[in-house]
Structures are given as structure tokens and as C-alpha cells.
Design an enzyme around this catalytic site. Structure first.
Site, short mmCIF file in Angstrom:
data_model
loop_
_atom_site.label_atom_id
_atom_site.label_comp_id
_atom_site.label_asym_id
_atom_site.label_seq_id
_atom_site.Cartn_x
_atom_site.Cartn_y
_atom_site.Cartn_z
N ASN A 188 0.86 -1.18 -0.13
CA ASN A 188 0.13 -0.02 -0.16
C ASN A 188 0.81 1.19 -0.12
OD1 ASN A 188 -1.78 2.13 0.50
ND2 ASN A 188 -2.15 1.51 2.66
N TRP A 189 1.01 1.75 -1.29
CA TRP A 189 1.87 2.80 -1.53
C TRP A 189 1.38 4.16 -0.56
CZ3 TRP A 189 4.02 3.25 -6.92
CH2 TRP A 189 4.91 1.88 -7.19
N LYS A 190 0.13 4.26 -0.23
CA LYS A 190 -0.42 5.48 0.42
C LYS A 190 -0.20 6.52 -0.67
CE LYS A 190 -0.20 3.28 4.86
NZ LYS A 190 0.07 3.41 6.28
N GLU A 211 -6.89 4.53 7.77
CA GLU A 211 -6.61 5.78 7.57
C GLU A 211 -7.85 6.51 7.00
OE1 GLU A 211 -2.79 5.63 5.57
OE2 GLU A 211 -1.90 4.98 7.51
N GLU A 254 -5.16 -5.19 10.58
CA GLU A 254 -4.01 -4.18 11.05
C GLU A 254 -4.59 -3.53 12.01
OE1 GLU A 254 -2.04 -3.03 6.75
OE2 GLU A 254 -3.96 -1.63 7.03
N GLY A 301 2.75 2.04 10.83
CA GLY A 301 3.70 3.40 10.80
C GLY A 301 4.24 3.58 11.88
N GLY A 351 2.94 -1.27 4.32
CA GLY A 351 2.93 0.29 3.87
C GLY A 351 4.41 0.86 3.72
N GLY A 352 4.79 1.29 4.56
CA GLY A 352 6.12 2.06 4.49
C GLY A 352 7.21 1.27 3.52
#
Ligand code: PGA
Length: 258
Positions: free
Chosen positions: A12-14, A100, A170, A176, A237-238
Site C-alpha cells: 500500500n503505497w499510500k 486511515e 491491521e 507506521g 505500507g512503509g
């Protein structure tokens, strides 16, 4: 991870990466994942990079997903994107109900359910995110929260409709933050999710449904996480923004059968 469930690693590149940066990342990732055809590997760039990235993925082991969707087919919904538009852009997966989205954009379990049905209607694969906040965990209501998210989020589906769904567990306090749930804790909640699904849709659907863990997944914790009986992949994510890290996560070594 259970032998009858194909592991699925999604990035998930956000809200990161311009089209140029996306191309660079994908070009680095393709050769690093070429030896992993038995893994399902998905990247979810921002909407603006989808059409640019899609042709680059041809012949690779990497599939394309989106980070959000609207539930209507079309109409006067300024700023929204429909499931058919994402399919047209080459997506096969859609992340729905990320924490988010719930936290900053007021997404509710009811909206998750609408988005899920709209996604299934165009035959894309939904990745439904659930998870408790730190205060909910500390109050001892984790299972109540997860059970509500699953029961409303996946309400009114037939077992046939539900076959392709992926769930991502999650815990919000692990996203994060560098704070990962222990493999044991994460696995216990994933097993609880599977039990909840069993009650709603039956054993056969629950046994075949992939449940990912997400929240500070990194190259150095993926092997332990994925070796747990009920964790069938990761939503990253990150670490999905760095080709070598994401490729290492996709190349996990599980101590249980694949
Ligand atoms: P993280 O994000 O890996 O950066 O913790 C996970 C996610 O939000 O899907």
C-alpha cells in the site's frame, strides 16, 4: 499460513510517488520478484500512477491494486472513482476500509460494505481492512471491535460472492509506528476473524479466505509472522516503498507448509 491458501503480499503505497517515482520503483521491483511466481504480489499505487504502471507489469509477477473506491457505478460524485474505472485502469484488487480512511475520511463499516459489494460486482478482489485502536486494545474490546467491523463490513453476502475476499488485520497502533504485533497476538486475532467468518459464511469459505497481517511489516519480521497458522500474507505500507525491502518481504521463508 496454511498450505491451501496462496500467500498474498500487497504493498500500500499510500499518498507517495509521482508517476516518475512510481516507474522507478516498479522497474526496480520487477527483476527482484521474478523468481517468485508461487506468491501473489500486489502493488497499490496512488490513482494517478495506475495507468502508467499497468503496462510495465505485463509479464511480471506483480499485480495492480487501488487504495480506495466509491460504491456508485457513476454519477455526480466529485472526486470519487468507481470500481469500473479502476478495472478499466488495469486494477485487479482494491483496498477497502483502511484505518486511515476510517480515521481521516469518516469511512464507516456500512460504507465498507457498500464498497465491498460494488467491488465484487465488477469482479475485482477486495482487501478489507479491520483493526483496533490502542485505546480499544487497552480497554479489552479488540474482539468486539473486530467482530463489528467484520459483521457489518461483510454483511449480506452469499458464500459464492465471498470467495475472493481478502481480509487485512491491521492493528492501528502498529501502523507506521515501528511497533509490530507479536506473531502470536496477530495470529490469535486472525484466527478470531476466521472464526467470525465461519459463523457468517461457513467453514469452507472461512478456511479458504486469505487473512493478511499489516502494521510495520518489515524484512526482519515477515518470516515469523507468516509462519503463523492463520496469517496468509501481509499488507505492507512503509516498507513497500523500497524495492529491496518489499521484494525481501515477498520472498519470505515460512516454517510452515506453503
Ligand atoms: P505500515 O503500514 O507497514 O507502514 O505500518 C501498513 C498499512 O497501513 O497498510
Amino acid at each position: 499460513m496454511h498450505s491451501k491458501r496462496k500467500p498474498v503480499i500487497a504493498g500500500n503505497w499510500k499518498m507517495f510517488n509521482t508517476t516518475g517515482e512510481a516507474v522507478e520503483l516498479v522497474q526496480a521491483l520487477i527483476p527482484l520478484t521474478a523468481h517468485l511466481p508461487e506468491r501473489e504480489i500486489v502493488i497499490c499505487p496512488p490513482f494517478t500512477a495506475l495507468s502508467t504502471v499497468k503496462p510495465l507489469l505485463a509479464g511480471s509477477n506483480i499485480k495492480l491494486g487501488a487504495q480506495n473506491v466509491h460504491w456508485e457505478e457513476k454519477g455526480a460524485y466529485t472526486g470519487e472513482i468507481s470500481p469500473a474505472m479502476l478495472k478499466d485502469a488495469g486494477c485487479e484488487y482494491i483496498i477497502i476500509g483502511h484505518s486511515e480512511r476510517r480515521q481521516y475520511f469518516a469511512e464507516t463499516d456500512e460504507n465498507v460494505n457498500r464498497k465491498l459489494k460494488a467491488t465484487l460486482a465488477v469482479k475485482l478482489i477486495p482487501i478489507i481492512c479491520v483493526g483496533e485502536s490502542l485505546s480499544e486494545r487497552e480497554a479489552g474490546i479488540t474482539s468486539t471491535v473486530i467482530s463489528r467491523q467484520i459483521k457489518i463490513g461483510l454483511a449480506d453476502l452469499s458464500p459464492e460472492q465471498a470467495t475472493s475476499i481478502i481480509i487485512a488485520y491491521e492493528p492501528i497502533w502498529a501502523i507506521g509506528t515501528g511497533r509490530t504485533a507479536t506473531a502470536g497476538d496477530a495470529n490469535a486475532i486472525c484466527a478470531f476473524i476466521r472464526l467470525t467468518i465461519t459463523g457468517m459464511l461457513g467453514t469452507s469459505i472461512a478456511d479458504s479466505m486469505r487473512i493478511q497481517y499489516g502494521g510495520s511489516v518489515k524484512p526482519d519480521n515477515i518470516d515469523e509472522l507468516i509462519s503463523s497458522s492463520d496469517i496468509d500474507g501481509a499488507l505492507v505500507g512503509g516498507a513497500s516503498l523500497k524495492a529491496t525491502d518489499f521484494a525481501r518481504i515477498a520472498a519470505f521463508t515460512a516454517t510452515t507448509a506453503k
